[in-house]
Motif scaffolding. Structure first.
Motif, short mmCIF file in Angstrom:
data_model
loop_
_atom_site.label_atom_id
_atom_site.label_comp_id
_atom_site.label_asym_id
_atom_site.label_seq_id
_atom_site.Cartn_x
_atom_site.Cartn_y
_atom_site.Cartn_z
N GLY A 1 19.24 5.97 -19.06
CA GLY A 1 18.81 6.85 -17.98
C GLY A 1 17.54 7.61 -18.24
O GLY A 1 17.05 8.33 -17.36
N MET A 2 16.96 7.46 -19.44
CA MET A 2 15.73 8.18 -19.74
C MET A 2 14.55 7.60 -18.96
O MET A 2 14.42 6.39 -18.85
N LEU A 3 13.71 8.47 -18.41
CA LEU A 3 12.53 8.03 -17.67
C LEU A 3 11.43 7.65 -18.65
O LEU A 3 10.80 8.51 -19.28
N VAL A 4 11.22 6.35 -18.80
CA VAL A 4 10.17 5.85 -19.70
C VAL A 4 8.79 6.14 -19.10
O VAL A 4 7.87 6.54 -19.79
N THR A 5 8.67 5.92 -17.79
CA THR A 5 7.47 6.31 -17.04
C THR A 5 7.95 6.98 -15.76
O THR A 5 9.10 6.82 -15.34
N LYS B 1 0.85 -1.17 0.00
CA LYS B 1 0.00 0.00 0.00
C LYS B 1 0.90 1.24 0.00
O LYS B 1 1.84 1.34 0.79
N GLY B 2 0.61 2.18 -0.88
CA GLY B 2 1.43 3.39 -0.97
C GLY B 2 2.62 3.26 -1.89
O GLY B 2 3.37 4.23 -2.08
N SER B 3 2.82 2.06 -2.46
CA SER B 3 3.94 1.87 -3.39
C SER B 3 3.63 2.47 -4.75
O SER B 3 2.47 2.65 -5.11
N SER B 4 4.66 2.75 -5.50
CA SER B 4 4.52 3.16 -6.90
C SER B 4 5.77 2.70 -7.63
O SER B 4 6.77 2.34 -6.99
N SER B 5 5.72 2.73 -8.94
CA SER B 5 6.87 2.26 -9.71
C SER B 5 7.06 3.09 -10.96
O SER B 5 6.13 3.78 -11.41
N PHE B 6 8.25 3.03 -11.49
CA PHE B 6 8.53 3.70 -12.76
C PHE B 6 9.61 2.93 -13.49
O PHE B 6 10.30 2.07 -12.91
N ILE B 7 9.74 3.20 -14.79
CA ILE B 7 10.67 2.46 -15.64
C ILE B 7 11.73 3.41 -16.20
O ILE B 7 11.41 4.52 -16.64
#
Length: 208
Positions: free
Chosen positions: A54-58, A43-49
Motif C-alpha cells: 500500500g505504500m505510494l512509490v510515486t 489528455k489530462g491523465s496521470s499515473s502513480f505506482i
C-alpha cells in the motif's frame, strides 16, 4: 542527509539445488517518478505506482510519496478495498470524484506489476477525467459517422451509375418503339449496339 526510498531485488543462489546464499540489489524508487509521469493514455491523465503493502512509490503530490494509500485515501480504500485487491494482484477500475486535485468525476484503473516470480505484485494506477474519455468517445463517433456517410455516398453514386447504364438503353428502345408505333421510320433510329444482353438484342432487332 536526505532520505531515499528504495526497494531491494533479491534472488536465491542455489548450488546443486542447495541454498548457498542470496544475491540482492537495492534500487532507488526515484527512477519510477519519470516512468509514471510518462504514462498518459489520455489528455489530462496521470499515473502513480503503489507497492504491494500500500505504500505510494510515486504520487501526483510528491509530498505523499512513501505514505500508505490507506492513510492518504482512507475513505476511498474503505469503499473499494483497493489495497486488498492490490495485494491479490487484481486488475480493477472504479469511478470517484475530486481525487487528488482533480475536479469532477475521474476514472481510476489499476493494473498489477509483476516482477519475475514475485508473489507481492505492485500496481500501476491511471487517473483519467471522465469528461476526457467522453470527448474521445464523441470524437470516435464523429469519425464513424463520417466514414459511414462517405461509404453510403459512394454506394449511392455506384447505384446511380449502374441504374443509368441500365435505364439509358431501355429509354432509347422505348423511344424508338413509340416512333414506330406512330409509323415513323428514320435512319437516325439506327444506333450503335453497346451490349449483348436482352436490351442489346432489342436494339439490334430494331436496327434491322
Amino acid at each position: 542527509s536526505d532520505s531515499i526510498l528504495e526497494t531491494t531485488i533479491a534472488v536465491p543462489v542455489l548450488i546443486e539445488d542447495n541454498f548457498a546464499g542470496l544475491a540482492g540489489l537495492d534500487v532507488s524508487l526515484r527512477r519510477f517518478n519519470q516512468l509514471a509521469k510518462d504514462i498518459k493514455p489520455f489528455k489530462g491523465s496521470s499515473s502513480f505506482i503503489i507497492a504491494n503493502n500500500g505504500m505510494l512509490v510515486t504520487c501526483i503530490n510528491p509530498l505523499k510519496v512513501g505514505m500508505n494509500f490507506t492513510h492518504v485515501y482512507g475513505n476511498l480504500n474503505d469503499q473499494f478495498k483497493i489495497v486488498e485487491k492490490i495485494e491479490e494482484g487484481e486488475s480493477f477500475s472504479l469511478k470517484t470524484t475530486h481525487f487528488d486535485g482533480y475536479n469532477g468525476e475521474v476514472y481510476l484503473s489499476f493494473s498489477p506489476i509483476n516482477v519475475g516470480k514475485s508473489t507481492t505484485p505492485w500496481s500501476l494506477a491511471i487517473i483519467t477525467p471522465i469528461e476526457e474519455i467522453k470527448q474521445n468517445a464523441y470524437s470516435d463517433i464523429y469519425i464513424y459517422f463520417i466514414v459511414g456517410g462517405l461509404g453510403i455516398l459512394c454506394f449511392l453514386i455506384i447505384i446511380l451509375i449502374i441504374s443509368k447504364r441500365i435505364s439509358s438503353p431501355i429509354s432509347s428502345v422505348i423511344a424508338k418503339l413509340n416512333e414506330l408505333s406512330k409509323g415513323i421510320i428514320k435512319s437516325s433510329m439506327i444506333g450503335e449496339v453497346k451490349s449483348k444482353d436482352e436490351i442489346g438484342q432489342m436494339e439490334q432487332a430494331l436496327n434491322t
